[in-house]
Each structure stands twice: as structure tokens, then as C-alpha cells.
Design a protein around this motif. Structure first.
Motif, mmCIF file in Angstrom:
data_model
loop_
_atom_site.group_PDB
_atom_site.id
_atom_site.type_symbol
_atom_site.label_atom_id
_atom_site.label_comp_id
_atom_site.label_asym_id
_atom_site.label_seq_id
_atom_site.Cartn_x
_atom_site.Cartn_y
_atom_site.Cartn_z
ATOM 1 N N SER A 34 0.783 -1.060 0.008
ATOM 2 C CA SER A 34 0.147 0.064 0.012
ATOM 3 C C SER A 34 1.039 1.402 0.148
ATOM 4 O O SER A 34 0.704 2.048 -0.669
ATOM 5 C CB SER A 34 -1.030 0.101 1.075
ATOM 6 O OG SER A 34 -1.651 1.024 1.394
ATOM 7 N N ILE A 36 3.673 1.873 -0.951
ATOM 8 C CA ILE A 36 4.670 1.942 -2.160
ATOM 9 C C ILE A 36 3.718 2.559 -3.211
ATOM 10 O O ILE A 36 4.340 3.291 -4.083
ATOM 11 C CB ILE A 36 4.914 0.606 -2.933
ATOM 12 C CG1 ILE A 36 6.238 0.072 -2.077
ATOM 13 C CG2 ILE A 36 5.344 0.636 -4.299
ATOM 14 C CD1 ILE A 36 6.258 -1.648 -2.482
ATOM 15 N N GLY A 37 2.459 2.427 -3.118
ATOM 16 C CA GLY A 37 1.307 3.290 -4.082
ATOM 17 C C GLY A 37 1.662 4.705 -3.914
ATOM 18 O O GLY A 37 0.999 5.433 -4.754
ATOM 19 N N PHE A 38 1.758 5.071 -2.620
ATOM 20 C CA PHE A 38 1.589 6.537 -2.343
ATOM 21 C C PHE A 38 3.150 7.411 -2.624
ATOM 22 O O PHE A 38 3.621 7.993 -1.966
ATOM 23 C CB PHE A 38 1.374 6.715 -0.695
ATOM 24 C CG PHE A 38 0.046 6.273 -0.275
ATOM 25 C CD1 PHE A 38 -1.170 6.934 -0.826
ATOM 26 C CD2 PHE A 38 0.078 5.127 0.663
ATOM 27 C CE1 PHE A 38 -2.157 6.366 -0.063
ATOM 28 C CE2 PHE A 38 -1.292 4.643 1.050
ATOM 29 C CZ PHE A 38 -2.443 5.265 0.726
ATOM 30 N N MET A 39 3.209 7.023 -4.065
ATOM 31 C CA MET A 39 4.413 7.674 -4.617
ATOM 32 C C MET A 39 4.127 8.424 -5.801
ATOM 33 O O MET A 39 3.321 7.776 -6.401
ATOM 34 C CB MET A 39 5.533 6.676 -4.721
ATOM 35 C CG MET A 39 6.104 6.118 -3.252
ATOM 36 S SD MET A 39 7.368 4.872 -3.613
ATOM 37 C CE MET A 39 8.852 6.065 -4.026
ATOM 38 N N GLY A 264 -6.560 0.110 -6.018
ATOM 39 C CA GLY A 264 -5.118 0.044 -4.931
ATOM 40 C C GLY A 264 -5.200 -1.252 -4.279
ATOM 41 O O GLY A 264 -5.577 -2.395 -4.592
ATOM 42 N N ARG B 143 1.482 -0.190 -13.841
ATOM 43 C CA ARG B 143 1.328 1.455 -13.721
ATOM 44 C C ARG B 143 0.146 1.907 -13.244
ATOM 45 O O ARG B 143 0.142 2.563 -12.449
ATOM 46 C CB ARG B 143 1.695 1.869 -15.219
ATOM 47 C CG ARG B 143 1.824 3.505 -15.117
ATOM 48 C CD ARG B 143 2.747 3.976 -14.521
ATOM 49 N NE ARG B 143 2.423 5.135 -13.516
ATOM 50 C CZ ARG B 143 3.140 5.969 -12.415
ATOM 51 N NH1 ARG B 143 4.123 5.375 -12.460
ATOM 52 N NH2 ARG B 143 2.815 6.524 -11.672
ATOM 53 N N TYR B 145 -1.522 0.565 -11.065
ATOM 54 C CA TYR B 145 -1.504 0.647 -9.548
ATOM 55 C C TYR B 145 -1.363 1.992 -8.892
ATOM 56 O O TYR B 145 -2.117 2.360 -8.011
ATOM 57 C CB TYR B 145 -0.794 -0.489 -8.911
ATOM 58 C CG TYR B 145 -0.750 -0.754 -7.645
ATOM 59 C CD1 TYR B 145 -1.361 -1.296 -6.855
ATOM 60 C CD2 TYR B 145 0.437 -0.020 -6.546
ATOM 61 C CE1 TYR B 145 -1.654 -1.538 -5.422
ATOM 62 C CE2 TYR B 145 0.452 -0.285 -5.411
ATOM 63 C CZ TYR B 145 -0.706 -1.177 -4.509
ATOM 64 O OH TYR B 145 -0.884 -1.013 -3.337
ATOM 65 N N TRP B 146 -0.320 2.573 -9.366
ATOM 66 C CA TRP B 146 0.123 3.834 -8.935
ATOM 67 C C TRP B 146 -1.031 4.917 -9.291
ATOM 68 O O TRP B 146 -1.242 5.956 -8.611
ATOM 69 C CB TRP B 146 1.473 4.205 -9.433
ATOM 70 C CG TRP B 146 2.483 3.681 -8.567
ATOM 71 C CD1 TRP B 146 3.178 4.266 -7.482
ATOM 72 C CD2 TRP B 146 3.196 2.492 -8.784
ATOM 73 N NE1 TRP B 146 4.136 3.250 -6.957
ATOM 74 C CE2 TRP B 146 4.157 2.193 -7.718
ATOM 75 C CE3 TRP B 146 2.905 1.211 -9.667
ATOM 76 C CZ2 TRP B 146 4.694 1.117 -7.552
ATOM 77 C CZ3 TRP B 146 3.675 0.268 -9.657
ATOM 78 C CH2 TRP B 146 4.702 0.028 -8.508
ATOM 79 N N ASP B 147 -1.618 4.694 -10.572
ATOM 80 C CA ASP B 147 -2.590 5.673 -11.021
ATOM 81 C C ASP B 147 -3.816 5.498 -10.033
ATOM 82 O O ASP B 147 -4.452 6.762 -10.041
ATOM 83 C CB ASP B 147 -2.970 5.226 -12.550
ATOM 84 C CG ASP B 147 -1.810 5.439 -13.565
ATOM 85 O OD1 ASP B 147 -0.697 6.304 -13.155
ATOM 86 O OD2 ASP B 147 -1.535 5.007 -14.654
ATOM 87 N N PHE B 149 -4.112 5.571 -7.077
ATOM 88 C CA PHE B 149 -3.900 6.542 -5.718
ATOM 89 C C PHE B 149 -4.244 7.776 -6.327
ATOM 90 O O PHE B 149 -4.997 8.780 -5.662
ATOM 91 C CB PHE B 149 -2.620 6.511 -5.072
ATOM 92 C CG PHE B 149 -2.398 4.925 -4.520
ATOM 93 C CD1 PHE B 149 -2.171 3.756 -5.059
ATOM 94 C CD2 PHE B 149 -2.445 4.933 -3.287
ATOM 95 C CE1 PHE B 149 -1.826 2.666 -4.535
ATOM 96 C CE2 PHE B 149 -2.464 3.722 -2.471
ATOM 97 C CZ PHE B 149 -1.883 2.675 -3.023
ATOM 98 N N ARG B 150 -3.743 8.320 -7.492
ATOM 99 C CA ARG B 150 -3.901 9.528 -7.897
ATOM 100 C C ARG B 150 -5.397 9.809 -8.179
ATOM 101 O O ARG B 150 -6.079 10.844 -7.992
ATOM 102 C CB ARG B 150 -3.019 9.890 -8.986
ATOM 103 C CG ARG B 150 -3.052 11.489 -9.652
ATOM 104 C CD ARG B 150 -2.177 11.839 -10.579
ATOM 105 N NE ARG B 150 -2.918 11.917 -11.881
ATOM 106 C CZ ARG B 150 -2.186 12.238 -13.096
ATOM 107 N NH1 ARG B 150 -0.881 12.583 -13.084
ATOM 108 N NH2 ARG B 150 -3.082 12.677 -13.971
#
Lengths: 311, 274
Positions: A34, A36-39, A264, B143, B145-147, B149-150
């Protein structure tokens, strides 16, 4: 057995610590994933990133922003939380690490709540339950460091109540979620899974490659299955057989969510919390079989790993 | 039972009661109960929907159980959950959006020299699609996964903005400082990032705007009308390459809550500053 004895047995039955250790590892790994995702850091951790404007609370964020320390403060919180989850997963300074993960996660929700999902909420709620338990049992660095010390070969037990609290938490989650879904029109007419998996923000596959016409009934079936399972989850827990069915269905459902939606770490945190539902005796036996060989192989820890029934 | 166990039992009972009651007190509206419906799109839905509609009407009072509790008890539960950090809401996807959602940021760029005087006129504009963070015509893999969060941060800020904005604020002459500030961090973050990579030293962003776009999803069981998805894909294609610059003509600031249409996407100006 009278009611009082049943109550005491339900909450205070002694179990070995392996279930707590495995739950700690699963949650720690999910927490790291989790995090790691807040980057990147400047987006989610800097005060002037995508975070609520400072101005409420104690004024700490406002002061940090004015003093130009925003990126540094973001990095400090992120690294502290990452180190805590690493220690928790490895079982290093376990008690402190679990407490730091809980407090750090609470701080994170005050620091920047915008990117947080339900996965973070359940993470905090489960950490709150296990922060009271001794999670330093095998497998952990702490247990490995103590090998050979007097008393290290004694199988420790502790009351089961932190696991019971986690179970209650997860059951309330599904019951509440199921109830609110039931009150949503698209869950009752069978179209909810279609809308959630085909939406352009949350969809993983179907927003780009729609399911061919004629297969909509699959979405209808999955919608009703999800609704029925969430509403029935707390009831299914009371019987050993139905509990297994409920958990296996849950595993399938969360893997399905992961495969078709990008939300997420929610699925992974939920699956990590399922460890609390496993029978502690079975977990201990499995751990004995799995790590027992290496534990017995340690030259200065004779007898370690010998299974004893939970009192 | 020992005194210690008795006290612990009280704590467990309270905690379980609090999380149970608190989970029913989730903020936000509950779906409106309707008369039983009889959908025709498939046999399963036709059989189950009317029964679930009737069942939901019966159990809907349970959802307001929290509101019917004494105020003191609700405050006690709420304070306990906030204090311990375990406040929770499990309404996720109970009422999923039935439209595709977009967010774009438009920058008005003018000469830096005149910017401080307040008299500077914009020379050109650039428009950047910021939601969703990924290309929607691609499968979301690593990618994505990170998207996510945004995307979550942006949709959360937008939801709070819509919740806190007063109806009376929706007028053509609304000033920026009259609007809730939930979208301010988004506009500031992306404007700063855009200025860093795209502006010359003698240029400055004079104004930034956030536009919210919605487009209909194909209705369940009916499929998209022919040509609609192709038209939208073509409109979005320009954004996928990065901010879309417009150097033609003299940019004019639109009135608040102005609308624009791109293929089947309806854009509305939600926030701007200064």
C-alpha cells in the motif's frame, strides 16, 4: 457449559502465537504494498502536494509549509512508516513496530486523507486489534534472535480475543457494505458489477475491451452473488463448514475485484485480514511442519518447535 | 470471572458495539426506495429484482438505526471511533457512478513581466487531462496501481467540493474565493508541474481552471450507440500525448460553470484561481 463459561472461552481461550505472527506478516506485506502506491512523495506526502490545504487541526502542516520543510517532512513520515512496516513484516522489535504502524497509519489519514481507500480504513482497524497482542512468535527475527535463551523453547500461548476482534471487524464491514449495497438500485437490478467494472476510472479491462453482447448475465449473476455473500457473511461465520465456504468465496471475490478493477491495495488488505479466521491450532500445526525442521536444526535451540496442544 | 477479564469483557462489548453502530452511521445519502421494478434485460434480473426491491423497502429502516440512537450515544461512539482512529464507512460502490468521469486543468499563460501588475492578458492556453491518470483505451497493468492512488485523491477532492459548494455559488460571476477550496491543491499541484516543464522564464500562468467532464456509459444490456465511442476516443487522443496547447486567437476567461462539449463528454468549469 453455562453462558458465562461460553463467553470466557469465546474471548479468553489460550492459543499459540503463530496465528498472530502470520497475520502480522500478511498485514505488514499488504501495508508495504500500500505504501509503495503513495508515490511520488511530492504528490501525496508534501503539504503542497495533492493534499488538503493546511489550516485545520493543530496548524502543524501550515507551519511546515511556511518553514519550507514540506518535502523533508513528507519524506520523514514516509520513511518512518516504511521502516515500521518492514520491521512488522520481519518481526523485528515487533511490539514497537506494530504500534508504530498503527499510529503512523492514523497520522497518515490526518496528514493526507485524499488518496486513502477503504483498504487503509480496514488496515487501521485491524492494526488496532492486533496492537494488543504479542505478534513476535515464529516466524520472526525477534524469535530467531532469542533462540537458545532460557525459556525460548517453551511454546507460548495467549488469549484469542485480538483475533476475535479482527473477525468482528471484518464481519461488520461486509454486513454494513452489503446493507448499503442492498439499498442501491443498481445492486437490486443486477447491473452494479457491470457499472463498477466498466467505469473508466476504476475499470481495469472492460473499459478498454467491453464484454461481448450476450454475456451480460454474468454481470447480473456476480452482482447478486456479491450482495448475497456480503449480507450472509456474519451468519456464515458461525459454522465451521459455512465459514470455509464464506472465506473461499471471499478469496474468489477479492481476486475477481483485483482482476477486473484497479482500486489500490484493498483486495490485498482484505485477504490479509482473513488470516484471523483460520483455526489457530491448524495454523500452529502447519507452521510446525513448515518451519519445524529449520527450528530443530538450530544447534542451540533443542526442543524448539515441538508442538504442544493449546491450553 | 476475574476482575481483569470482566473489565476486558466490557471493553470488547463496547468496541464491537461502537464499530457496529459506527459502520451504520456512514456519511452520505442512502439510495431512494422505489416501487418494485421489473427489468427485462435478462431472466435472472427479471426474477430477482422485484423481490429485492420489496426486501430492501422492508430493511431500509435498519440503515437509519444510527440516526435513531440518542444523540449522546452517537457522540460517544463517534468520539471513540475518531479518538482510536478506527472511524469507518463501508459505502464503497453502494451507488456506483453510471457515467465515465474526467477532470482536466486549463492554464492561461501570459508574459511574466506584466503578471504582477494584474493587467496581464493571456497569450495562449494549455489543457491537461488529469483524470483518469491512465489511458482508458488501455488495459491497466502495473502502472495502473500507482495511477489508482492519484485517481482516488482527485475523485475524493471532487466529491468533497460538490458536497460543500452551495447552490448559490453557481452563478456566472462567482469569484474563486467564494468556492470551497478542496480543488485548490489539485490546481496548484498540476499548475506548478506544468510551469516547471513547459513555460519559458518570461512566461507565467495567469489563471488555472478545473473542468469536470462526464460522459454516458453504455446502458447495461444495450451497448454503446454506433460511433459514439469512436468519437470520444478521437477527442481523448489529443490529451493522451500531454497538455494540448492552443496558440490561436486571444484566450478569454469563461464565466463560472460554463459548459463545453467534446464528442459525448460534457465539460463544466468547476473551479478556478485566481
Amino acid at each position: 457449559m453455562n453462558l458465562l463459561e461460553r463467553w470466557e472461552r469465546f474471548w479468553f481461550q489460550d492459543v499459540r502465537g503463530e496465528s498472530f505472527a502470520v497475520l502480522r506478516i500478511a498485514l505488514g506485506a499488504a501495508g508495504l504494498l500500500s505504501l509503495i502506491g503513495f508515490m511520488p512523495i511530492d504528490m501525496f506526502w508534501a503539504v503542497d502536494g495533492i493534499a488538503p490545504l493546511p489550516g485545520s487541526g493543530l496548524g502543524l502542516r501550515g507551519w511546515i509549509l511556511e518553514s519550507g520543510l514540506s518535502p523533508v517532512a513528507g519524506w520523514i513520515i514516509f520513511l518512518a512508516l516504511a521502516a515500521s512496516f518492514l520491521c512488522m513484516t520481519a518481526g523485528l522489535f515487533t511490539g514497537t513496530a506494530v504500534a508504530a504502524c498503527f499510529l503512523g497509519s492514523v497520522v497518515q489519514s490526518r496528514w493526507n486523507s485524499l488518496p486513502l481507500t477503504s483498504g487503509h480504513t480496514i488496515m487501521v482497524a485491524v492494526l488496532f486489534c492486533i496492537v494488543w497482542a504479542d505478534c513476535s512468535g515464529y516466524p520472526s527475527v525477534d524469535a530467531w534472535r532469542k533462540r537458545g535463551l532460557p525459556g525460548s523453547d517453551v511454546v507460548k500461548t495467549q488469549p484469542i480475543w485480538p483475533l476475535r476482534l479482527v473477525r468482528a471487524q471484518v464481519a461488520f464491514l461486509y454486513m454494513s457494505s452489503g446493507l448499503f449495497k442492498l439499498l442501491g438500485e443498481v445492486w437490486r437490478d443486477g447491473s452494479a458489477v457491470y457499472y463498477t467494472t466498466n467505469q473508466n476510472v476504476y475499470g481495469r479491462i472492460f473499459q478498454a475491451h467491453p464484454v461481448p453482447a450476450g454475456f451480460e448475465w454474468v454481470f447480473t449473476l456476480l452482482t447478486y452473488l456479491t450482495l448475497a455473500w456480503e449480507l450472509a457473511f456474519p451468519i456464515l461465520l458461525w459454522n465451521r463448514t459455512t465459514r470455509a465456504v464464506a472465506l473461499l468465496t471471499g478469496v474468489g471475490l477479492h481476486l475477481g475485484i483485483w482482476a477486473t478493477m484497479e482500486v489500490g491495495p484493498f483486495s490485498w488488505v482484505m485477504l490479509a485480514s482473513y488470516v484471523a479466521f483460520l483455526d489457530p491450532r491448524t495454523v500452529s500445526d502447519l507452521m510446525d511442519r513448515w518451519v519445524g525442521v529449520s527450528r530443530r536444526a538450530l544447534p542451540d535451540s533443542p526442543g524448539a518447535g515441538v508442538s504442544q496442544p493449546a491450553s | 470471572m476475574s476482575a481483569k477479564r470482566f473489565i476486558l469483557s466490557l471493553c470488547f462489548s463496547w468496541h464491537v458495539f461502537a464499530i457496529g453502530l459506527g459502520s451504520l452511521g456512514s456519511p452520505g445519502g442512502v439510495g431512494r426506495m422505489s416501487l418494485p421494478r421489473y427489468p427485462q434485460h435478462d431472466a435472472l434480473a427479471a426474477a430477482v429484482t422485484p423481490r429485492l426491491d420489496a426486501f430492501a423497502a422492508t430493511v431500509s429502516p435498519v440503515a437509519s438505526f444510527y440516526d435513531r440512537m440518542p444523540l449522546t450515544l452517537r457522540l460517544l461512539v463517534s468520539d471513540y471511533l475518531v479518538l482510536t482512529g478506527v472511524a469507518q464507512s463501508w459505502k464503497m460502490f453502494s451507488n456506483p457512478p453510471q457515467t465515465d468521469q474526467y477532470l482536466r486543468v486549463r492554464y492561461y499563460i501570459g508574459p511574466a513581466a506584466a503578471a504582477d501588475s494584474g493587467q496581464a492578458q493571456p497569450i495562449w492556453t494549455a489543457t491537461e487531462l488529469v483524470l483518469p491518470a491512465h489511458r482508458e483505451d488501455h488495459v491497466r497493468l502495473v502502472r495502473g496501481y500507482w495511477d489508482a492512488f492519484r485517481d482516488k485523491a482527485l475523485t475524493s477532492a471532487l466529491a468533497r467540493f460538490h458536497e460543500d459548494r452551495n447552490f448559490s455559488d453557481i452563478r456566472p460571476d462567482t469569484r474563486s474565493d467564494e468556492l470551497p477550496d478542496h480543488l485548490a491543491p489539485i490546481v496548484k499541484y498540476f499548475a506548478r508541474r506544468f510551469a516547471r516543464v513547459a513555460l519559458r522564464p518570461d512566461e507565467r500562468i495567469l489563471r488555472s481552471e478545473i473542468w469536470y467532464g462526464t460522459a454516458p456509459m453504455p446502458a447495461f444490456g444495450k451497448g454503446a450507440p454506433t460511433g459514439r465511442s469512436e468519437a470520444r476516443a478521437a477527442a481523448l487522443q489529443a490529451y493522451f500525448a500531454g497538455p494540448v496547447e492552443n496558440h490561436f486567437g486571444r484566450p478569454i476567461y469563461p464565466p463560472y460553470h460554463a459548459g463545453q462539449q467534446e464528442a459525448d463528454i460534457d465539460w463544466v468549469l468547476e473551479y478556478f484561481e485566481p
